[in-house]
Scaffold this motif. Structure first.
Motif, PDB file in Angstrom:
ATOM      1  N   MET A   1     -63.364  -5.635 -53.609  1.00 44.54           N
ATOM      2  CA  MET A   1     -64.643  -5.351 -54.258  1.00 44.54           C
ATOM      3  C   MET A   1     -65.518  -4.527 -53.326  1.00 44.54           C
ATOM      4  SD  MET A   1     -67.522  -8.008 -55.664  1.00 44.54           S
ATOM      5  CE  MET A   1     -68.052  -8.430 -54.004  1.00 44.54           C
ATOM      6  N   SER A   2     -66.117  -3.476 -53.846  1.00 42.36           N
ATOM      7  CA  SER A   2     -66.982  -2.594 -53.077  1.00 42.36           C
ATOM      8  C   SER A   2     -68.418  -3.123 -53.070  1.00 42.36           C
ATOM      9  CB  SER A   2     -66.940  -1.184 -53.682  1.00 42.36           C
ATOM     10  OG  SER A   2     -67.944  -0.378 -53.119  1.00 42.36           O
ATOM     11  N   SER A   3     -69.196  -2.679 -52.061  1.00 43.12           N
ATOM     12  CA  SER A   3     -70.611  -3.052 -52.010  1.00 43.12           C
ATOM     13  C   SER A   3     -71.454  -2.176 -52.930  1.00 43.12           C
ATOM     14  CB  SER A   3     -71.124  -2.942 -50.570  1.00 43.12           C
ATOM     15  OG  SER A   3     -70.984  -1.609 -50.089  1.00 43.12           O
ATOM     16  N   GLU A   4     -70.840  -1.128 -53.503  1.00 35.62           N
ATOM     17  CA  GLU A   4     -71.566  -0.217 -54.384  1.00 35.62           C
ATOM     18  C   GLU A   4     -71.931  -0.902 -55.694  1.00 35.62           C
ATOM     19  OE1 GLU A   4     -70.905   4.031 -56.748  1.00 35.62           O
ATOM     20  OE2 GLU A   4     -69.283   3.136 -55.557  1.00 35.62           O
ATOM     21  N   VAL A   5     -73.195  -0.838 -56.063  1.00 35.91           N
ATOM     22  CA  VAL A   5     -73.667  -1.432 -57.320  1.00 35.91           C
ATOM     23  C   VAL A   5     -73.474  -0.415 -58.438  1.00 35.91           C
ATOM     24  CG1 VAL A   5     -75.657  -2.354 -58.562  1.00 35.91           C
ATOM     25  CG2 VAL A   5     -75.351  -2.883 -56.126  1.00 35.91           C
ATOM     26  N   VAL A   6     -72.704  -0.809 -59.471  1.00 35.00           N
ATOM     27  CA  VAL A   6     -72.456   0.094 -60.595  1.00 35.00           C
ATOM     28  C   VAL A   6     -73.258  -0.294 -61.835  1.00 35.00           C
ATOM     29  CG1 VAL A   6     -70.168   0.810 -59.808  1.00 35.00           C
ATOM     30  CG2 VAL A   6     -70.395  -1.218 -61.242  1.00 35.00           C
ATOM     31  N   VAL A   7     -73.716  -1.536 -61.903  1.00 36.09           N
ATOM     32  CA  VAL A   7     -74.587  -1.977 -62.990  1.00 36.09           C
ATOM     33  C   VAL A   7     -75.708  -2.816 -62.393  1.00 36.09           C
ATOM     34  CG1 VAL A   7     -74.798  -3.293 -65.131  1.00 36.09           C
ATOM     35  CG2 VAL A   7     -72.700  -2.016 -64.681  1.00 36.09           C
ATOM     36  N   ARG A   8     -76.936  -2.423 -62.663  1.00 36.05           N
ATOM     37  CA  ARG A   8     -78.088  -3.201 -62.199  1.00 36.05           C
ATOM     38  C   ARG A   8     -78.998  -3.497 -63.397  1.00 36.05           C
ATOM     39  NH1 ARG A   8     -79.615  -0.445 -58.124  1.00 36.05           N
ATOM     40  NH2 ARG A   8     -79.037  -1.857 -56.427  1.00 36.05           N
ATOM     41  N   VAL A   9     -79.182  -4.769 -63.671  1.00 33.65           N
ATOM     42  CA  VAL A   9     -80.061  -5.218 -64.758  1.00 33.65           C
ATOM     43  C   VAL A   9     -81.276  -5.863 -64.113  1.00 33.65           C
ATOM     44  CG1 VAL A   9     -80.266  -6.724 -66.776  1.00 33.65           C
ATOM     45  CG2 VAL A   9     -78.100  -5.567 -66.295  1.00 33.65           C
ATOM     46  N   SER A  10     -82.455  -5.301 -64.369  1.00 34.38           N
ATOM     47  CA  SER A  10     -83.671  -5.746 -63.689  1.00 34.38           C
ATOM     48  C   SER A  10     -84.721  -6.229 -64.681  1.00 34.38           C
ATOM     49  CB  SER A  10     -84.253  -4.597 -62.852  1.00 34.38           C
ATOM     50  OG  SER A  10     -83.305  -4.088 -61.948  1.00 34.38           O
ATOM     51  N   SER A  11     -84.968  -7.543 -64.680  1.00 32.26           N
ATOM     52  CA  SER A  11     -86.046  -8.166 -65.469  1.00 32.26           C
ATOM     53  C   SER A  11     -86.042  -7.695 -66.929  1.00 32.26           C
ATOM     54  CB  SER A  11     -87.408  -7.862 -64.833  1.00 32.26           C
ATOM     55  OG  SER A  11     -87.446  -8.311 -63.501  1.00 32.26           O
ATOM     56  N   VAL A  12     -84.870  -7.726 -67.544  1.00 31.77           N
ATOM     57  CA  VAL A  12     -84.741  -7.227 -68.913  1.00 31.77           C
ATOM     58  C   VAL A  12     -85.171  -8.281 -69.925  1.00 31.77           C
ATOM     59  CG1 VAL A  12     -83.044  -6.612 -70.689  1.00 31.77           C
ATOM     60  CG2 VAL A  12     -83.006  -5.464 -68.478  1.00 31.77           C
ATOM     61  N   LYS A  13     -86.031  -7.832 -70.850  1.00 26.91           N
ATOM     62  CA  LYS A  13     -86.410  -8.643 -72.000  1.00 26.91           C
ATOM     63  C   LYS A  13     -86.113  -7.836 -73.265  1.00 26.91           C
ATOM     64  CE  LYS A  13     -90.186 -11.292 -69.883  1.00 26.91           C
ATOM     65  NZ  LYS A  13     -91.615 -11.697 -70.015  1.00 26.91           N
ATOM     66  N   LYS A  14     -85.708  -8.549 -74.307  1.00 22.13           N
ATOM     67  CA  LYS A  14     -85.484  -7.880 -75.591  1.00 22.13           C
ATOM     68  C   LYS A  14     -86.016  -8.757 -76.703  1.00 22.13           C
ATOM     69  CE  LYS A  14     -84.194  -4.825 -78.536  1.00 22.13           C
ATOM     70  NZ  LYS A  14     -84.924  -3.544 -78.641  1.00 22.13           N
ATOM     71  N   GLY A  15     -86.970  -8.191 -77.463  1.00 20.06           N
ATOM     72  CA  GLY A  15     -87.560  -8.926 -78.574  1.00 20.06           C
ATOM     73  C   GLY A  15     -87.278  -8.237 -79.890  1.00 20.06           C
TER      74      GLY A  15
ATOM     75  N   HIS B   1     -71.037  -5.193 -58.804  1.00 21.15           N
ATOM     76  CA  HIS B   1     -70.502  -4.268 -57.825  1.00 21.15           C
ATOM     77  C   HIS B   1     -69.179  -3.667 -58.308  1.00 21.15           C
ATOM     78  CE1 HIS B   1     -73.251  -6.838 -55.496  1.00 21.15           C
ATOM     79  NE2 HIS B   1     -73.424  -5.771 -54.721  1.00 21.15           N
ATOM     80  N   ARG B   2     -68.860  -2.514 -57.787  1.00 22.28           N
ATOM     81  CA  ARG B   2     -67.616  -1.854 -58.158  1.00 22.28           C
ATOM     82  C   ARG B   2     -66.426  -2.766 -57.823  1.00 22.28           C
ATOM     83  NH1 ARG B   2     -66.577   3.010 -59.618  1.00 22.28           N
ATOM     84  NH2 ARG B   2     -68.615   3.799 -58.916  1.00 22.28           N
ATOM     85  N   GLY B   3     -65.535  -2.917 -58.799  1.00 20.88           N
ATOM     86  CA  GLY B   3     -64.362  -3.759 -58.600  1.00 20.88           C
ATOM     87  C   GLY B   3     -64.531  -5.182 -59.093  1.00 20.88           C
ATOM     88  N   GLU B   4     -65.739  -5.564 -59.468  1.00 23.16           N
ATOM     89  CA  GLU B   4     -65.961  -6.910 -60.003  1.00 23.16           C
ATOM     90  C   GLU B   4     -65.553  -6.985 -61.471  1.00 23.16           C
ATOM     91  OE1 GLU B   4     -69.216  -9.847 -58.427  1.00 23.16           O
ATOM     92  OE2 GLU B   4     -70.177  -7.954 -58.904  1.00 23.16           O
ATOM     93  N   THR B   5     -65.115  -8.161 -61.878  1.00 16.92           N
ATOM     94  CA  THR B   5     -64.890  -8.448 -63.293  1.00 16.92           C
ATOM     95  C   THR B   5     -65.774  -9.630 -63.657  1.00 16.92           C
ATOM     96  OG1 THR B   5     -62.606  -7.656 -63.191  1.00 16.92           O
ATOM     97  CG2 THR B   5     -63.192  -9.074 -65.046  1.00 16.92           C
ATOM     98  N   ILE B   6     -66.765  -9.358 -64.484  1.00 17.04           N
ATOM     99  CA  ILE B   6     -67.781 -10.359 -64.809  1.00 17.04           C
ATOM    100  C   ILE B   6     -67.527 -10.907 -66.210  1.00 17.04           C
ATOM    101  CG2 ILE B   6     -70.252 -10.828 -65.027  1.00 17.04           C
ATOM    102  CD1 ILE B   6     -69.365  -9.984 -62.216  1.00 17.04           C
ATOM    103  N   GLY B   7     -67.396 -12.212 -66.310  1.00 12.26           N
ATOM    104  CA  GLY B   7     -67.279 -12.878 -67.608  1.00 12.26           C
ATOM    105  C   GLY B   7     -68.628 -13.412 -68.033  1.00 12.26           C
ATOM    106  N   ILE B   8     -69.025 -13.114 -69.254  1.00 11.39           N
ATOM    107  CA  ILE B   8     -70.306 -13.599 -69.780  1.00 11.39           C
ATOM    108  C   ILE B   8     -70.004 -14.595 -70.894  1.00 11.39           C
ATOM    109  CG2 ILE B   8     -72.494 -12.959 -70.847  1.00 11.39           C
ATOM    110  CD1 ILE B   8     -72.196 -10.209 -69.601  1.00 11.39           C
ATOM    111  N   ILE B   9     -70.430 -15.825 -70.705  1.00  8.06           N
ATOM    112  CA  ILE B   9     -70.152 -16.882 -71.672  1.00  8.06           C
ATOM    113  C   ILE B   9     -71.461 -17.437 -72.216  1.00  8.06           C
ATOM    114  CG2 ILE B   9     -67.943 -17.498 -70.625  1.00  8.06           C
ATOM    115  CD1 ILE B   9     -69.324 -19.865 -69.289  1.00  8.06           C
ATOM    116  N   GLY B  10     -71.366 -18.113 -73.330  1.00  7.05           N
ATOM    117  CA  GLY B  10     -72.543 -18.693 -73.974  1.00  7.05           C
ATOM    118  C   GLY B  10     -72.270 -18.896 -75.443  1.00  7.05           C
ATOM    119  N   ARG B  11     -73.054 -19.764 -76.043  1.00  9.60           N
ATOM    120  CA  ARG B  11     -72.863 -20.049 -77.468  1.00  9.60           C
ATOM    121  C   ARG B  11     -73.365 -18.897 -78.317  1.00  9.60           C
ATOM    122  NH1 ARG B  11     -75.465 -25.865 -78.251  1.00  9.60           N
ATOM    123  NH2 ARG B  11     -77.016 -24.966 -76.851  1.00  9.60           N
TER     124      ARG B  11
END
Length: 468
Positions: free
Chosen positions: A1-15, A69-79
């Motif tokens: 895994m690289s230290s390079e950030v490929v996705v950054r989500v900052s204080s996101v709200k959606k209404g 980060h580059r090379g990460e595989t992120i799983g997003i779970i939830g109902r």
């Protein structure tokens, strides 16, 4: 895994705005229009206030922040309704956040809701070129990869049929085939593989495992075993808020506990408490001596002791007191050789009368993938075993231990009350018993089964005589 950030989500709200009555939507539109033409500032403010009062805002996401980060595989779970799909749409740019920022680096390819990016009136061939161009490829690049895309999708002559005639599985096949060939840096997949057949799903998982060696994946799924096996990190969303982020196995375990608590009420059990008055344990028996003269490829499996403090949950009223392997004479085992007959015994102490108990187990590998398991429901469906308060319930599962590849495994055990479809989880204990396979003769797959016979013969004569 690289230290390079490929996705950054900052204080996101959606209404999202919702209206109790259809006329409220019209009323808000008229008031908003009036506020633009009224010259007096205080009147403008009053009209805007009244317009806002016509609608309510539902916040699908609330102050969500994380980095990938580059090379990460992120799983997003939830109902359902937790905000997973909304989050992915914002990350890939098909939906704008109400507040906050999202930054991505590199080419992002997404497989979101079924049919997104496809024109139902176009043929599959036409949609390959359309979707490929949406992902940044030129027509020449798509033409060069077209045969590979069609081969991956494996939908045959349907490639020249309108996609509105496709089944949901064919839709996914073609959509996944396109994103697999667009040279993406980040892949975003939202539950799409749930509608594919088993063979195609396996093909996609093989592709994702290869892709994650150099790319980044955001993966939404209700299948926690896939998240455990595929992902390097899991994010648990609940009502638009990140509840937990970290090791996939630990996050998925706590998500599972919360799921049962939501269905059945607050869990009253978090740790197993061993009782001093439990039945005396049978003497230990070491099976290694009987196999000294066997090959060094024998499947030696070392068993560790039942862990009474392993993480657990449930509504209580019954507690798992022990999980152990026995040989055919009833002696507790500390060592097993794959291929021999064993009995897995689960001992449960009941604190009240239970009319329809179900006891079961799962064998999982170190990634949390379920290899096999069973429970007592079908055997006693017609005549349920009834147990009284303050009694012991003993479930024995006798089977041939499969040949396991070298690695660490665990037994998860559970006791419930009810039926297979509708039951209350009384006690579920993760990693109740750990065991390790030291060596193995398995040549392929996650595990092997003992062969009753394998033969290979050489025959003289013509092929016609041998085959017929």
């Amino acid at each position: 895994m690289s230290s390079e950030v490929v996705v950054r989500v900052s204080s996101v709200k959606k209404g999202f705005r919702s209206y109790e009555r259809p006329q409220d939507r019209l009323k808000q539109g008229l008031l908003s229009l009036a506020s633009r033409v009224v010259p007096i500032s205080f009147a403008k403010a009053e009209l805007r206030r009244r317009a806002s009062a016509c609608a309510r805002t539902f916040w699908a996401l609330q102050d969500v922040s994380f980095e990938v980060h580059r090379g990460e595989t992120i799983g997003i779970i939830g109902r359902n309704g937790s905000g997973k799909s909304t989050l992915l749409q914002i990350v890939c740019g098909t939906l704008a956040p109400t507040q906050g920022e999202v930054a991505t680096r590199g080419r992002v390819a997404a497989l979101l809701e079924l049919g997104s990016g496809f024109n139902p009136e176009f043929t599959g061939r036409e949609n390959v070129f359309l979707n490929g161009q949406l992902h940044g490829l030129t027509r020449d690049q798509i033409a060069q990869r077209f045969d590979e895309i069609v081969a991956f999708a494996d939908i045959g002559d349907f490639i020249d049929q309108p996609v509105k005639t496709y089944s949901s599985g064919m839709f996914v096949r073609l959509a996944f085939a396109v994103i697999a060939h667009v040279d993406a840096d980040v892949l975003i997949i939202d539950e799409a593989l749930a509608v594919g057949d088993a063979f195609f799903t396996q093909k996609c998982m093989r592709f994702l495992r290869k892709f994650k060696e150099q790319g980044t994946v955001l993966f939404v799924s209700h299948d926690t075993s896939s998240v455990r096996s595929l992902c390097t990190r899991a994010i648990w969303l609940e009502k638009g808020v990140i509840l937990e982020s970290g090791d996939p196995k630990e996050v998925c375990n706590r998500y599972l506990e919360a799921f049962y608590e939501a269905q059945q009420g607050k869990s009253t059990t978090t740790r197993l408490r061993a009782r001093e008055n439990a039945q005396a344990s049978p003497p230990l028996k070491d099976q290694r001596l009987a196999f000294i003269n066997q090959s060094n490829l024998r499947n030696d499996i070392e068993l560790f002791k039942f862990d009474p403090d392993a993480p657990s949950f449930g509504k209580g009223s019954a507690h798992i007191m022990g999980v152990e392997f026995l040989d055919e004479t009833g002696h507790r085992l500390t060592w097993i050789v794959g291929g021999e007959t064993v009995t897995l015994r689960v001992t449960v102490h009941t604190e009240r009368a239970i009319s329809s108990p179900i006891v079961g187990f799962f064998i999982k590998d170190k990634l949390g993938q379920t290899l096999f398991g069973d429970n007592t429901y079908l055997t006693y469906r017609e005549v349920p075993v009834e147990c009284q308060s303050d009694s012991l319930l003993v479930a024995d599962f006798t089977f041939t231990m499969p040949i396991l590849i070298a690695g660490t495994y665990s037994v998860n055990a559970a006791v419930a009350e009810g039926t297979q479809e509708n039951h209350v989880q009384l006690h579920w204990i993760h990693d109740a018993l750990i065991f390790r396979s030291e060596s193995s003769s398995v040549s392929t797959g996650l595990m092997g089964i003992p062969m009753r016979d394998i033969s290979l013969g050489a025959h003289s004569g013509s092929t016609q005589q041998i085959l017929y």
